[in-house]
Design a protein around this motif. Structure first.
Motif, PDB file in Angstrom:
ATOM      1  N   LEU A  29      57.020  43.358  75.444  1.00 60.41           N
ATOM      2  CA  LEU A  29      57.713  42.204  74.847  1.00 60.41           C
ATOM      3  C   LEU A  29      59.122  42.577  74.400  1.00 60.41           C
ATOM      4  N   LEU A  30      59.268  43.761  73.817  1.00 56.44           N
ATOM      5  CA  LEU A  30      60.604  44.207  73.411  1.00 56.44           C
ATOM      6  C   LEU A  30      61.507  44.415  74.622  1.00 56.44           C
ATOM      7  N   ALA A  31      60.956  44.985  75.689  1.00 59.19           N
ATOM      8  CA  ALA A  31      61.749  45.181  76.907  1.00 59.19           C
ATOM      9  C   ALA A  31      62.138  43.832  77.511  1.00 59.19           C
ATOM     10  N   LEU A  32      61.216  42.889  77.517  1.00 54.93           N
ATOM     11  CA  LEU A  32      61.526  41.553  78.018  1.00 54.93           C
ATOM     12  C   LEU A  32      62.602  40.899  77.161  1.00 54.93           C
ATOM     13  N   GLY A  33      62.499  41.032  75.843  1.00 55.71           N
ATOM     14  CA  GLY A  33      63.509  40.481  74.948  1.00 55.71           C
ATOM     15  C   GLY A  33      64.877  41.095  75.195  1.00 55.71           C
ATOM     16  N   ALA A  34      64.926  42.409  75.409  1.00 52.57           N
ATOM     17  CA  ALA A  34      66.198  43.072  75.691  1.00 52.57           C
ATOM     18  C   ALA A  34      66.777  42.598  77.024  1.00 52.57           C
ATOM     19  N   PHE A  35      65.917  42.439  78.017  1.00 51.01           N
ATOM     20  CA  PHE A  35      66.361  41.931  79.317  1.00 51.01           C
ATOM     21  C   PHE A  35      66.923  40.520  79.178  1.00 51.01           C
ATOM     22  N   LEU A  36      66.233  39.675  78.439  1.00 54.54           N
ATOM     23  CA  LEU A  36      66.701  38.303  78.231  1.00 54.54           C
ATOM     24  C   LEU A  36      68.005  38.272  77.435  1.00 54.54           C
ATOM     25  N   ALA A  37      68.114  39.136  76.422  1.00 52.43           N
ATOM     26  CA  ALA A  37      69.340  39.183  75.624  1.00 52.43           C
ATOM     27  C   ALA A  37      70.524  39.606  76.484  1.00 52.43           C
ATOM     28  N   HIS A  38      70.309  40.608  77.328  1.00 48.21           N
ATOM     29  CA  HIS A  38      71.393  41.054  78.212  1.00 48.21           C
ATOM     30  C   HIS A  38      71.785  39.954  79.190  1.00 48.21           C
ATOM     31  N   GLY A  39      70.807  39.309  79.777  1.00 53.30           N
ATOM     32  CA  GLY A  39      71.082  38.228  80.722  1.00 53.30           C
ATOM     33  C   GLY A  39      71.802  37.059  80.069  1.00 53.30           C
ATOM     34  N   THR A  40      71.413  36.742  78.845  1.00 53.65           N
ATOM     35  CA  THR A  40      72.063  35.642  78.131  1.00 53.65           C
ATOM     36  C   THR A  40      73.498  35.999  77.761  1.00 53.65           C
ATOM     37  N   ALA A  41      73.702  37.237  77.312  1.00 53.60           N
ATOM     38  CA  ALA A  41      75.041  37.664  76.898  1.00 53.60           C
ATOM     39  C   ALA A  41      76.002  37.755  78.082  1.00 53.60           C
ATOM     40  N   THR A  42      75.490  38.083  79.254  1.00 53.09           N
ATOM     41  CA  THR A  42      76.360  38.248  80.427  1.00 53.09           C
ATOM     42  C   THR A  42      76.372  37.022  81.328  1.00 53.09           C
ATOM     43  N   MET A  43      75.785  35.927  80.860  1.00 53.42           N
ATOM     44  CA  MET A  43      75.716  34.696  81.651  1.00 53.42           C
ATOM     45  C   MET A  43      77.115  34.116  81.864  1.00 53.42           C
ATOM     46  N   ASP A  44      77.389  33.701  83.091  1.00 55.86           N
ATOM     47  CA  ASP A  44      78.650  33.014  83.380  1.00 55.86           C
ATOM     48  C   ASP A  44      78.538  31.571  82.906  1.00 55.86           C
ATOM     49  N   VAL A  45      79.353  31.225  81.937  1.00 55.15           N
ATOM     50  CA  VAL A  45      79.336  29.885  81.371  1.00 55.15           C
ATOM     51  C   VAL A  45      80.653  29.199  81.730  1.00 55.15           C
ATOM     52  N   PRO A  46      80.588  28.068  82.417  1.00 54.63           N
ATOM     53  CA  PRO A  46      81.814  27.344  82.741  1.00 54.63           C
ATOM     54  C   PRO A  46      82.564  26.923  81.477  1.00 54.63           C
ATOM     55  N   GLU A  47      83.877  26.931  81.574  1.00 58.10           N
ATOM     56  CA  GLU A  47      84.718  26.565  80.435  1.00 58.10           C
ATOM     57  C   GLU A  47      84.463  25.137  79.954  1.00 58.10           C
ATOM     58  N   ASN A  48      84.138  24.242  80.883  1.00 54.25           N
ATOM     59  CA  ASN A  48      83.970  22.835  80.534  1.00 54.25           C
ATOM     60  C   ASN A  48      82.543  22.466  80.143  1.00 54.25           C
ATOM     61  N   SER A  49      81.673  23.468  79.931  1.00 53.44           N
ATOM     62  CA  SER A  49      80.289  23.134  79.561  1.00 53.44           C
ATOM     63  C   SER A  49      80.255  22.592  78.139  1.00 53.44           C
ATOM     64  N   GLY A  50      79.464  21.566  77.965  1.00 53.70           N
ATOM     65  CA  GLY A  50      79.378  20.887  76.677  1.00 53.70           C
ATOM     66  C   GLY A  50      78.385  21.557  75.748  1.00 53.70           C
ATOM     67  N   SER A  51      78.202  20.924  74.626  1.00 53.95           N
ATOM     68  CA  SER A  51      77.260  21.426  73.646  1.00 53.95           C
ATOM     69  C   SER A  51      75.899  20.798  73.919  1.00 53.95           C
ATOM     70  N   PRO A  52      74.810  21.457  73.842  1.00 53.40           N
ATOM     71  CA  PRO A  52      74.597  22.796  73.337  1.00 53.40           C
ATOM     72  C   PRO A  52      74.929  23.899  74.337  1.00 53.40           C
ATOM     73  N   GLY A  53      75.098  23.611  75.582  1.00 55.78           N
ATOM     74  CA  GLY A  53      75.535  24.597  76.554  1.00 55.78           C
ATOM     75  C   GLY A  53      74.406  25.328  77.246  1.00 55.78           C
ATOM     76  N   PRO A  54      74.759  26.046  78.304  1.00 58.88           N
ATOM     77  CA  PRO A  54      73.754  26.738  79.123  1.00 58.88           C
ATOM     78  C   PRO A  54      73.032  27.880  78.416  1.00 58.88           C
ATOM     79  N   ARG A  55      73.602  28.421  77.359  1.00 53.55           N
ATOM     80  CA  ARG A  55      72.961  29.538  76.664  1.00 53.55           C
ATOM     81  C   ARG A  55      71.951  29.073  75.614  1.00 53.55           C
ATOM     82  N   PHE A  56      71.876  27.802  75.350  1.00 55.28           N
ATOM     83  CA  PHE A  56      71.042  27.276  74.272  1.00 55.28           C
ATOM     84  C   PHE A  56      69.573  27.665  74.432  1.00 55.28           C
ATOM     85  N   VAL A  57      68.970  27.301  75.535  1.00 57.87           N
ATOM     86  CA  VAL A  57      67.547  27.589  75.751  1.00 57.87           C
ATOM     87  C   VAL A  57      67.297  29.083  75.912  1.00 57.87           C
ATOM     88  N   PRO A  58      68.115  29.822  76.679  1.00 55.31           N
ATOM     89  CA  PRO A  58      67.873  31.269  76.761  1.00 55.31           C
ATOM     90  C   PRO A  58      67.930  31.978  75.402  1.00 55.31           C
TER      91      PRO A  58
END
Length: 176
Positions: A29-58
């Motif tokens: 579970l900790l490894a999965l959490g770290a993998f998800l955190a890394h993926g969320t932090a490095t996610m490409d988010v378009p400049e024009n994305s609104g709120s709550p945005g693509p990172r909200f659910v991750p």
């Protein structure tokens, strides 16, 4: 009245094996959490994305994964520290963890991640949900597949209509 209290069982028995299995799940579970955190932090988010945005659910899923790992770690630590306390991997009926079911769920998740791009969300998530249902005891394959596809479609609609996010279409690109 006499007798001395029974001595605790020596370490390394069935309880120690159960504890090692529980700690392995915490580590996963900790490894999965770290993998998800890394993926969320490095996610490409378009400049024009609104709120709550693509990172909200991750972010929510990542935080819940770490919370679950912490809660399980506390439960395992409490169970292994208490004398005579049954390890948490045993159910109320004394049954041990069904590692086959755990393996099917893990395999379903790995298949989902590998097939997400080529098949798209709808089909790969349906495979994930079907595999998880099978691991939990579902034995009506056609019915279970229909339910899995319905749940997958509901999530796709919620993401597109509710959050304005397009999930990967895969092989169904342009079909609808």
């Amino acid at each position: 009245m006499g007798g001395e209290p029974p001595e605790p069982a020596p370490p390394g028995g069935a309880e120690a094996a159960a504890s090692r299995g529980d700690w392995a799940v915490v580590a996963l579970l900790l490894a999965l959490g770290a993998f998800l955190a890394h993926g969320t932090a490095t996610m490409d988010v378009p400049e024009n994305s609104g709120s709550p945005g693509p990172r909200f659910v991750p972010v929510i899923v990542t935080v819940l994964t770490f919370v679950l790992a912490a809660l399980m770690a506390a439960q395992v630590a409490r169970a292994t520290a208490g004398a005579g306390v049954r390890a948490p991997e045993r159910s109320a009926h004394g049954e041990e963890t069904d590692w086959r079911a755990v393996g099917v769920v893990v395999a379903s998740f790995l298949a989902f991640t590998a097939l997400l791009s080529p098949l798209g969300w709808l089909l790969s998530a349906a495979l994930l949900f079907w595999g998880t249902g099978y691991a939990l005891g579902g034995r009506r394959p056609l019915f279970d597949a229909g339910v899995a596809l319905s749940v997958s479609a509901a999530f796709q609609l919620a993401f597109s209509a509710g959050l304005g996010l397009a999930l990967p279409a895969g092989v169904l690109e342009g079909a609808f």
